[in-house]
Design a protein around this motif. Structure first.
Motif, PDB file in Angstrom:
ATOM      1  N   ARG A   3       0.950  -1.002   0.057  1.00 56.16           N
ATOM      2  CA  ARG A   3       0.054   0.061   0.004  1.00 56.16           C
ATOM      3  C   ARG A   3       0.821   0.865  -0.008  1.00 56.16           C
ATOM      4  N   ARG A   4       0.383   2.489  -0.736  1.00 55.45           N
ATOM      5  CA  ARG A   4       1.220   3.652  -0.696  1.00 55.45           C
ATOM      6  C   ARG A   4       0.432   4.875  -0.920  1.00 55.45           C
ATOM      7  N   PHE A   5      -0.924   4.472  -0.117  1.00 57.46           N
ATOM      8  CA  PHE A   5      -1.640   5.591   0.434  1.00 57.46           C
ATOM      9  C   PHE A   5      -2.685   5.069   1.392  1.00 57.46           C
ATOM     10  N   ASP A   6      -2.953   5.787   2.474  1.00 59.92           N
ATOM     11  CA  ASP A   6      -3.779   5.563   3.420  1.00 59.92           C
ATOM     12  C   ASP A   6      -4.705   6.665   3.670  1.00 59.92           C
ATOM     13  N   ASP A   7      -6.175   6.431   4.165  1.00 59.63           N
ATOM     14  CA  ASP A   7      -6.847   6.886   4.594  1.00 59.63           C
ATOM     15  C   ASP A   7      -6.920   8.224   4.915  1.00 59.63           C
ATOM     16  N   ILE A   8      -5.976   8.714   5.852  1.00 58.60           N
ATOM     17  CA  ILE A   8      -5.112   9.962   6.064  1.00 58.60           C
ATOM     18  C   ILE A   8      -4.538  10.701   5.078  1.00 58.60           C
ATOM     19  N   LEU A   9      -3.658   9.661   4.438  1.00 64.26           N
ATOM     20  CA  LEU A   9      -2.989  11.171   3.115  1.00 64.26           C
ATOM     21  C   LEU A   9      -4.209  11.028   2.698  1.00 64.26           C
ATOM     22  N   VAL A  10      -5.020  10.258   1.671  1.00 67.21           N
ATOM     23  CA  VAL A  10      -5.910  10.739   1.015  1.00 67.21           C
ATOM     24  C   VAL A  10      -6.648  12.041   1.244  1.00 67.21           C
ATOM     25  N   GLY A  11      -7.332  12.143   2.561  1.00 66.00           N
ATOM     26  CA  GLY A  11      -7.730  13.181   3.212  1.00 66.00           C
ATOM     27  C   GLY A  11      -6.178  14.079   3.162  1.00 66.00           C
ATOM     28  N   SER A  12      -5.419  14.337   3.598  1.00 66.98           N
ATOM     29  CA  SER A  12      -4.706  15.406   3.260  1.00 66.98           C
ATOM     30  C   SER A  12      -4.709  16.038   2.206  1.00 66.98           C
ATOM     31  N   LEU A  13      -4.710  15.140   0.703  1.00 70.55           N
ATOM     32  CA  LEU A  13      -4.914  15.679  -0.608  1.00 70.55           C
ATOM     33  C   LEU A  13      -6.289  16.710  -0.612  1.00 70.55           C
ATOM     34  N   GLU A  14      -7.100  16.219  -0.422  1.00 72.14           N
ATOM     35  CA  GLU A  14      -8.290  16.760  -0.029  1.00 72.14           C
ATOM     36  C   GLU A  14      -8.089  18.366   0.637  1.00 72.14           C
ATOM     37  N   LEU A  15      -7.399  18.354   1.604  1.00 68.29           N
ATOM     38  CA  LEU A  15      -7.747  19.320   2.084  1.00 68.29           C
ATOM     39  C   LEU A  15      -6.452  20.720   1.985  1.00 68.29           C
ATOM     40  N   PHE A  16      -5.110  19.752   0.968  1.00 66.28           N
ATOM     41  CA  PHE A  16      -4.298  20.268   0.460  1.00 66.28           C
ATOM     42  C   PHE A  16      -4.910  21.336  -0.750  1.00 66.28           C
ATOM     43  N   CYS A  17      -6.400  20.536  -1.592  1.00 60.33           N
ATOM     44  CA  CYS A  17      -6.520  20.796  -2.629  1.00 60.33           C
ATOM     45  C   CYS A  17      -6.718  22.186  -1.986  1.00 60.33           C
ATOM     46  N   LEU A  18      -8.394  22.123  -1.108  1.00 61.08           N
ATOM     47  CA  LEU A  18      -9.135  23.195  -0.558  1.00 61.08           C
ATOM     48  C   LEU A  18      -8.230  24.017  -0.310  1.00 61.08           C
ATOM     49  N   ALA A  19      -7.145  24.026   0.428  1.00 64.38           N
ATOM     50  CA  ALA A  19      -6.735  25.186   1.092  1.00 64.38           C
ATOM     51  C   ALA A  19      -5.611  25.819  -0.379  1.00 64.38           C
ATOM     52  N   ALA A  20      -5.427  25.213  -1.661  1.00 65.69           N
ATOM     53  CA  ALA A  20      -4.677  26.074  -2.437  1.00 65.69           C
ATOM     54  C   ALA A  20      -5.880  27.008  -3.556  1.00 65.69           C
ATOM     55  N   GLU A  21      -6.961  25.976  -2.899  1.00 65.32           N
ATOM     56  CA  GLU A  21      -7.917  26.681  -4.008  1.00 65.32           C
ATOM     57  C   GLU A  21      -9.118  27.690  -3.147  1.00 65.32           C
ATOM     58  N   THR A  22      -9.069  27.838  -2.352  1.00 59.54           N
ATOM     59  CA  THR A  22      -9.193  28.569  -1.357  1.00 59.54           C
ATOM     60  C   THR A  22      -8.429  30.073  -0.740  1.00 59.54           C
ATOM     61  N   GLY A  23      -7.630  29.951  -0.977  1.00 62.32           N
ATOM     62  CA  GLY A  23      -6.449  30.609  -0.614  1.00 62.32           C
ATOM     63  C   GLY A  23      -6.049  31.024   0.441  1.00 62.32           C
ATOM     64  N   GLY A  24      -6.272  29.659   1.857  1.00 58.98           N
ATOM     65  CA  GLY A  24      -6.192  29.654   2.927  1.00 58.98           C
ATOM     66  C   GLY A  24      -6.169  28.792   3.411  1.00 58.98           C
ATOM     67  N   PHE A  25      -5.588  28.357   5.227  1.00 52.11           N
ATOM     68  CA  PHE A  25      -6.186  27.162   6.000  1.00 52.11           C
ATOM     69  C   PHE A  25      -7.626  27.980   6.332  1.00 52.11           C
ATOM     70  N   SER A  26      -7.931  28.916   6.463  1.00 50.47           N
ATOM     71  CA  SER A  26      -9.036  29.488   7.706  1.00 50.47           C
ATOM     72  C   SER A  26     -10.320  29.121   6.892  1.00 50.47           C
ATOM     73  N   ARG A  27     -10.298  29.013   5.711  1.00 55.89           N
ATOM     74  CA  ARG A  27     -11.155  29.062   3.809  1.00 55.89           C
ATOM     75  C   ARG A  27     -11.436  27.517   4.107  1.00 55.89           C
ATOM     76  N   ALA A  28      -9.989  26.898   3.795  1.00 56.02           N
ATOM     77  CA  ALA A  28     -10.123  25.537   3.599  1.00 56.02           C
ATOM     78  C   ALA A  28     -10.751  24.662   4.981  1.00 56.02           C
ATOM     79  N   ALA A  29     -10.756  25.411   5.846  1.00 57.08           N
ATOM     80  CA  ALA A  29     -11.278  24.641   6.955  1.00 57.08           C
ATOM     81  C   ALA A  29     -12.304  24.824   7.222  1.00 57.08           C
ATOM     82  N   THR A  30     -12.867  25.359   6.675  1.00 59.20           N
ATOM     83  CA  THR A  30     -14.273  26.009   6.959  1.00 59.20           C
ATOM     84  C   THR A  30     -14.988  25.216   6.105  1.00 59.20           C
ATOM     85  N   ALA A  31     -14.485  25.412   5.062  1.00 64.39           N
ATOM     86  CA  ALA A  31     -15.554  24.314   3.835  1.00 64.39           C
ATOM     87  C   ALA A  31     -15.321  23.314   4.039  1.00 64.39           C
TER      88      ALA A  31
END
Length: 309
Positions: A3-31
């Motif tokens: 296995r190369r991926f786990d549930d935590i990694l996939v969740g991290s990818l989703e939060l990384f994309c949200l942060a990049a697309e919303t322009g901030g950690f706080s906005r990504a957290a809210t979404a």
């Protein structure tokens, strides 16, 4: 298989994309319904795993590094494919959904594609259309595009080209300009006129003008005081303001001719055209949202773009 991926990694990818697309950690957290600290930890976990910085952080803002921008494209594609796989497996894919990325030239974008998107959204409200309007050649893989409209098919055997239409070219100038400089009666007269030039961003070459002389097709290099780049519609605006003679696609200047703001010149030498093609990668799994848009656009072409009239 290891296995190369786990549930935590996939969740991290989703939060990384949200942060990049919303322009901030706080906005990504809210979404996402989590805390900003959780977003920060997820991004840090990815950076540690990859050994690169994905964001440059200041006290108030974040911005993607070059590595982060490249990683975002691939992560978004992967997450979109995972979401589509879920929909197909659960039988929900009867309704197309997801993000559709399209690149289109300024002419085709403003006069063909954009007037159709409202109707497309009404039919398929779960598809999000991200539209890049510009005249440069794009990299499908590196930039994450699904489709592109271009006049020329790039010399790449990995692309499929679906013909959309042959767009007629028309020579025009404003009544004010013609009153001041006279109306050309033959092709040779253009040497005495201010011809508005457009430079192709991909090659730096000025686009030649295309004419007919009986059965002979002519490609003419012209000269003038104005050289435009990037947005060919600037030539229409300049011609309307009396800047000179310009060759444009008929569909971009039909209204101006009908209103008397532009006059068609040398019609006996007209009738030439350039093709517009819909491009997409060959052999790539085509999501339902992409197939749906291709069918919609081809249907609109056959109907004469009635949704845009």
């Amino acid at each position: 298989m290891q296995r190369r991926f786990d549930d935590i990694l996939v969740g991290s990818l989703e939060l990384f994309c949200l942060a990049a697309e919303t322009g901030g950690f706080s906005r990504a957290a809210t979404a996402a319904g989590v805390t900003p600290a959780a977003v920060s930890r997820s991004v840090a976990r990815l950076e540690e795993r990859l050994g690169v910085r994905l964001f440059v952080r200041t006290t108030r803002t974040i911005r993607l590094t070059d590595a982060g921008r490249a990683y975002l494209v691939h992560c978004r594609q992967a997450l979109d494919q995972l979401a589509e796989a879920d929909r197909e497996a659960s039988g929900q894919q009867s309704e197309p959904a997801g993000r559709l990325r399209i690149s289109v030239p300024t002419t085709y974008g403003h006069y063909r594609l954009l007037p159709l998107l409202a109707e497309f959204h009404r039919r398929h409200p779960r598809i999000q259309a991200d539209v890049h309007i510009g005249n440069r050649n794009i990299d499908f893989t590196a930039e994450g595009f699904d489709l592109a409209v271009r006049v020329r098919k790039p010399p790449d055997s990995g692309l499929v080209a679906r013909h959309l239409e042959d767009a007629e070219l028309v020579l025009v100038a404003s009544p004010d300009y013609l009153q001041r400089r006279g109306t050309p009666g033959r092709l040779g007269d253009l040497a005495e006129h201010d011809c508005i030039q457009f430079e192709l961003p991909s090659t730096g070459r000025r686009i030649p003008w295309l004419f007919r002389d009986g059965a002979t097709e002519i490609e003419m290099e012209t000269e003038g005081p104005f050289l435009l780049s990037e947005d060919v519609l600037g030539g229409v605006s300049l011609a309307c303001s009396g800047g000179g003679v310009f060759q444009a696609y008929r569909f971009t200047i039909e209204r101006e001719i009908a209103q008397g703001r532009l006059v068609e010149l040398l019609p006996r030498h007209g009738g030439r055209s350039r093709p517009f093609n819909l491009l997409y990668p060959h052999g790539r799994h085509m999501p339902l949202r992409v197939r749906t848009f291709i069918d919609f656009l081809l249907e609109s072409v056959r109907a004469g773009f009635s949704a845009a009239d």
